[in-house]
Design an enzyme around this catalytic site. Structure first.
Site, short mmCIF file in Angstrom:
data_model
loop_
_atom_site.label_atom_id
_atom_site.label_comp_id
_atom_site.label_asym_id
_atom_site.label_seq_id
_atom_site.Cartn_x
_atom_site.Cartn_y
_atom_site.Cartn_z
N CYS A 24 4.57 9.06 3.87
CA CYS A 24 3.73 9.98 3.09
C CYS A 24 4.10 9.97 1.61
O CYS A 24 5.25 10.24 1.26
CB CYS A 24 3.90 11.38 3.66
SG CYS A 24 3.17 12.68 2.64
N TYR B 101 -7.45 8.30 -1.79
CA TYR B 101 -7.97 8.91 -0.58
C TYR B 101 -9.47 9.20 -0.70
O TYR B 101 -10.21 9.06 0.28
CB TYR B 101 -7.21 10.21 -0.27
CG TYR B 101 -5.80 9.98 0.18
CD1 TYR B 101 -5.51 9.69 1.50
CD2 TYR B 101 -4.75 10.04 -0.73
CE1 TYR B 101 -4.21 9.48 1.92
CE2 TYR B 101 -3.45 9.81 -0.33
CZ TYR B 101 -3.18 9.53 1.00
OH TYR B 101 -1.89 9.31 1.41
#
Length: 345
Positions: free
Chosen positions: A61, A192
Site C-alpha cells: 500500500c 487510481y
C-alpha cells in the site's frame, strides 16, 4: 478529504477503502472513518507513549508505506511497533497470515477488522491500512493516513532518533501542504482515478491530469533536488511511494501508459536518488506490491497472473542528482542500517 458514496462490495485499493464511482464513471476515494490523533498535549485522549501503539500496514500500500518510511527515517522503530499484513486480503479484511499461527503476535488477532470492530462494534465500512492500534485496548485509534505521518513528525519529537531529519519544517509547511494537495489529487490518487474509471471520458480526464502534473513536477525537479527546500520532506515521501510503484503496477495495470517512469528522465533520476537514500529502499517490497494489485483487483486482471517484470536492477544505477545540491537529511544523519529480514518489530 471528502467522503463520497461507497460501494462496500469492493475490496481495498492497496490499503484504502476502495470507494465508488459517480454516474459519469469517475472513481471517488472514500474518506477515513477513524480520525483520532495521538498527541503530546496534556490530557490527550491518546497520549504519545512509547510501546503503546502498533502500526498496522501492508507493504503493498502506498498510503501505508508513507508511515513505514517516516517511522524509519525518524528512528521510531523501537517506539511504535509494526505489524505487516499479507499483501493479499480476503473478504474478511487484511489478515496476519505472515505471522506464526496466522495471528498478530502483539494484538492477538487474525484480521485487522477485529481492531476496527473493537473500536466500533457497529462499524460496517472499509478496513484500511495504515491503521494505528492501541495495544492495551486492541482498538483502532486512527486510519487517517495523511495525518498519521504528520503526527509522527510533530507529536513524537521527544522520541526521534539523534540526527533525525525534520520532514515537516515549520517554515516550509504552507508550501509542503500546497504541493501535497496537488500531488495527492493528480498523482497519488490520480493513478487510481485512471485505473478504476468506468467510462472512457473519466479515464481520459484522469490520465491527462496525471501526466500534466507529472510534466510540471519534472520541470520543478529539473531545477532542484527535492520538491520543497533542499532536504527530504513529507512532500518527497508522498510522491516517492507512488513513483516507486509506477512501472511495476500503474503503467500497465492502471493504464497510465503515456510513458514509463524510466522514460521520464527527471522523475526517474529523482526516484532513484530517493530509493538510494538510506531508509527508503528497505521499506519497499516489490513482491508484495505486485501480488496485491494483480491478484486482488480481479475486475481489472481477471486471471490474477502476476507479471515477472519489470527489471529492478536499474534502481541502483547512478542518478547524478547530487549535482543540484541539497542534502537529504540536512544537518542530520542517515538512519542506521537495518539488518536484513522482515520489517516487523
Amino acid at each position: 478529504m471528502a467522503t463520497e458514496e461507497r460501494d462496500r462490495s469492493e475490496r481495498g485499493t492497496a490499503g484504502q477503502d476502495r470507494g465508488g464511482a459517480k454516474a459519469d464513471g469517475e472513481f471517488v476515494r472514500a474518506g477515513n472513518a477513524f480520525k483520532d490523533r495521538i498527541t503530546d498535549e496534556e490530557g490527550a485522549r491518546w497520549p504519545v507513549e512509547p510501546g503503546r501503539y502498533r502500526l498496522v500496514v501492508s507493504l503493498a500500500c502506498p498510503w501505508a508505506s508513507r508511515a513505514v518510511l517516516v517511522r524509519r527515517l525518524l528512528g521510531l522503530e523501537d517506539v511504535i511497533s509494526l505489524a505487516v499484513t499479507d499483501p493479499v486480503q480476503d473478504e474478511r479484511s487484511w489478515r496476519f497470515t505472515l505471522d506464526p499461527g496466522d495471528v498478530d503476535p502483539v494484538l492477538g488477532i487474525a484480521f485487522l477488522s477485529e481492531a476496527y470492530h473493537a473500536a466500533d462494534p457497529d462499524y460496517d465500512g472499509g478496513i484500511s491500512v495504515p491503521a494505528v492500534v492501541d495495544v492495551p485496548s486492541g482498538k483502532v485509534v486512527t486510519n487517517d493516513y495523511p495525518q498519521i505521518t504528520l503526527d509522527l513528525s510533530t507529536q513524537w519529537t521527544s522520541y526521534h532518533r539523534d540526527g533525525a531529519p525534520d520532514l515537516y519544517p515549520e517554515h516550509l509547511r504552507d508550501e509542503i501542504d500546497e504541493v501535497n494537495e496537488q500531488v495527492f489529487r493528480d498523482v497519488n490518487n490520480g493513478v487510481y482515478r485512471a485505473g478504476f474509471a468506468s467510462t472512457q471520458t473519466a479515464y481520459d480526464q484522469a490520465f491527462q491530469r496525471l501526466f500534466r502534473r507529472l510534466d510540471e513536477l519534472s520541470e520543478r525537479l529539473g531545477r532542484q533536488r527535492y520538491l520543497v527546500g533542499d532536504t527530504v520532506t513529507e512532500a518527497d515521501v508522498r510522491l516517492f511511494t507512488t513513483l516507486v510503484r509506477f512501472d511495476a503496477v500503474y503503467h500497465g495495470h492502471f493504464k497510465c501508459n503515456r510513458h514509463k517512469l524510466t522514460e521520464m528522465p527527471v522523475l526517474w533520476a529523482y526516484a532513484r536518488d530517493l530509493y538510494q537514500t538510506p531508509g527508503f529502499a528497505d521499506t519497499v517490497n516489490f513482491d508484495h506490491i505486485k501480488r496485491h494489485y494483480y491478484q486482488v483487483h480481479r475486475d481489472i486482471n481477471p486471471t490474477g497472473i502476476v507479471p515477472l517484470g519489470p527489471d529492478l536492477s536499474a534502481w541502483r544505477t547512478p542518478h547524478r542528482r547530487e549535482e543540484l545540491g541539497g542534502r537529504p537529511f540536512g544537518d542530520g544523519t542517515p538512519p542506521p542500517a537495518r539488518t536484513r529480514g522482515r520489517l516487523e518489530a
